[in-house]
Design a protein around this motif. Structure first.
Motif, mmCIF file in Angstrom:
data_model
loop_
_atom_site.group_PDB
_atom_site.id
_atom_site.type_symbol
_atom_site.label_atom_id
_atom_site.label_comp_id
_atom_site.label_asym_id
_atom_site.label_seq_id
_atom_site.Cartn_x
_atom_site.Cartn_y
_atom_site.Cartn_z
ATOM 1 N N UNK A 1 -8.303 1.964 -5.073
ATOM 2 C CA UNK A 1 -7.360 2.854 -5.722
ATOM 3 C C UNK A 1 -6.141 2.919 -4.811
ATOM 4 N N UNK A 2 -5.031 2.361 -5.245
ATOM 5 C CA UNK A 2 -3.827 2.323 -4.426
ATOM 6 C C UNK A 2 -2.718 3.100 -5.102
ATOM 7 N N UNK A 3 -2.296 4.186 -4.464
ATOM 8 C CA UNK A 3 -1.228 5.000 -5.029
ATOM 9 C C UNK A 3 0.125 4.360 -4.770
ATOM 10 N N UNK A 4 1.087 4.700 -5.602
ATOM 11 C CA UNK A 4 2.424 4.122 -5.467
ATOM 12 C C UNK A 4 3.122 4.571 -4.193
ATOM 13 N N UNK A 5 2.642 5.635 -3.557
ATOM 14 C CA UNK A 5 3.238 6.095 -2.302
ATOM 15 C C UNK A 5 2.614 5.418 -1.081
ATOM 16 N N UNK A 6 1.664 4.514 -1.290
ATOM 17 C CA UNK A 6 1.063 3.754 -0.204
ATOM 18 C C UNK A 6 -0.328 4.193 0.199
ATOM 19 N N UNK A 7 -0.721 5.426 -0.153
ATOM 20 C CA UNK A 7 -2.077 5.842 0.183
ATOM 21 C C UNK A 7 -3.052 5.044 -0.669
ATOM 22 N N UNK A 8 -4.193 4.718 -0.092
ATOM 23 C CA UNK A 8 -5.186 3.965 -0.848
ATOM 24 C C UNK A 8 -6.573 4.201 -0.308
ATOM 25 N N UNK A 9 -7.549 4.021 -1.174
ATOM 26 C CA UNK A 9 -8.937 4.203 -0.755
ATOM 27 C C UNK A 9 -9.843 3.443 -1.704
ATOM 28 N N UNK A 10 -11.042 3.158 -1.251
ATOM 29 C CA UNK A 10 -11.973 2.434 -2.091
ATOM 30 C C UNK A 10 -13.240 2.084 -1.356
ATOM 31 N N UNK A 11 -13.868 0.994 -1.789
ATOM 32 C CA UNK A 11 -15.106 0.536 -1.163
ATOM 33 C C UNK A 11 -15.168 -0.977 -1.228
ATOM 34 N N UNK A 12 -15.874 -1.570 -0.279
ATOM 35 C CA UNK A 12 -16.058 -3.015 -0.220
ATOM 36 C C UNK A 12 -17.492 -3.341 0.125
#
Length: 169
Positions: A56-67
């Motif tokens: 999940x990548x926000x347009x302001x640069x913050x992002x989070x997720x799983x791999x």
């Protein structure tokens, strides 16, 4: 034989679209806490073995997720707002110790750029996943604010090797 192969491929792609739509419906996604998103992405990656990762990548640069790492261990990721690095963490209901930190901006990745350009669900083919260095296919879609500007891009990645195994069975 080709018809059977096409049917199996369409079945895999249909499953990917269902997962993407489920994720797009995630409550309050642009206002969710880091813990909510990590819990959700970790659960989906855990429960769907063919998924290499969700992000999940926000347009302001913050992002989070799983791999899902090649060893099978699932790490969660977080790039805090106004920070240049993405950090991989162990996860067991809460963030564990950081494992790896890398310079990263999802807004430069092919799946993010393709989703913003398409203004709808789009496949991005054959790029190397940062975490695993595996050739990957991603299904991504942008989520928009009411004023039509991009709020975030959601993506589900699958290693080509996992899709090949699925189609072979």
């Amino acid at each position: 034989v080709m018809r059977d192969l096409e049917h199996r491929l369409l079945s895999v792609l249909d499953g990917m679209l269902v997962m993407l739509n489920d994720w797009r419906a995630f409550p309050r996604i642009e206002h969710s806490t880091v813990e909510e998103v990590h819990s959700y992405t970790h659960a989906v990656t855990r429960d769907f073995p063919k998924v290499q990762g969700l992000y999940y990548a926000r347009s302001d640069g913050e992002g989070m997720g799983s791999n899902r790492m090649p060893s099978g261990v699932i790490w969660v990721t977080w790039r805090p707002l106004n920070q240049p690095n993405l950090t991989y963490y162990s996860y067991n209901g809460t963030l564990g110790s950081p494992n790896v930190t890398l310079p990263y901006d999802a807004r430069t990745r092919p799946w993010y750029l393709d989703a913003v350009a398409a203004r709808g669900p789009v496949f991005t083919y054959s790029f190397r996943a940062l975490a695993t260095q595996e050739e990957t296919i991603a299904l991504s879609s942008a989520v928009y604010y009411p004023n039509s500007s991009v709020a975030a891009v959601l993506t589900i990645g699958f290693a080509f090797s996992a899709l090949s195994d699925q189609l072979a069975n």
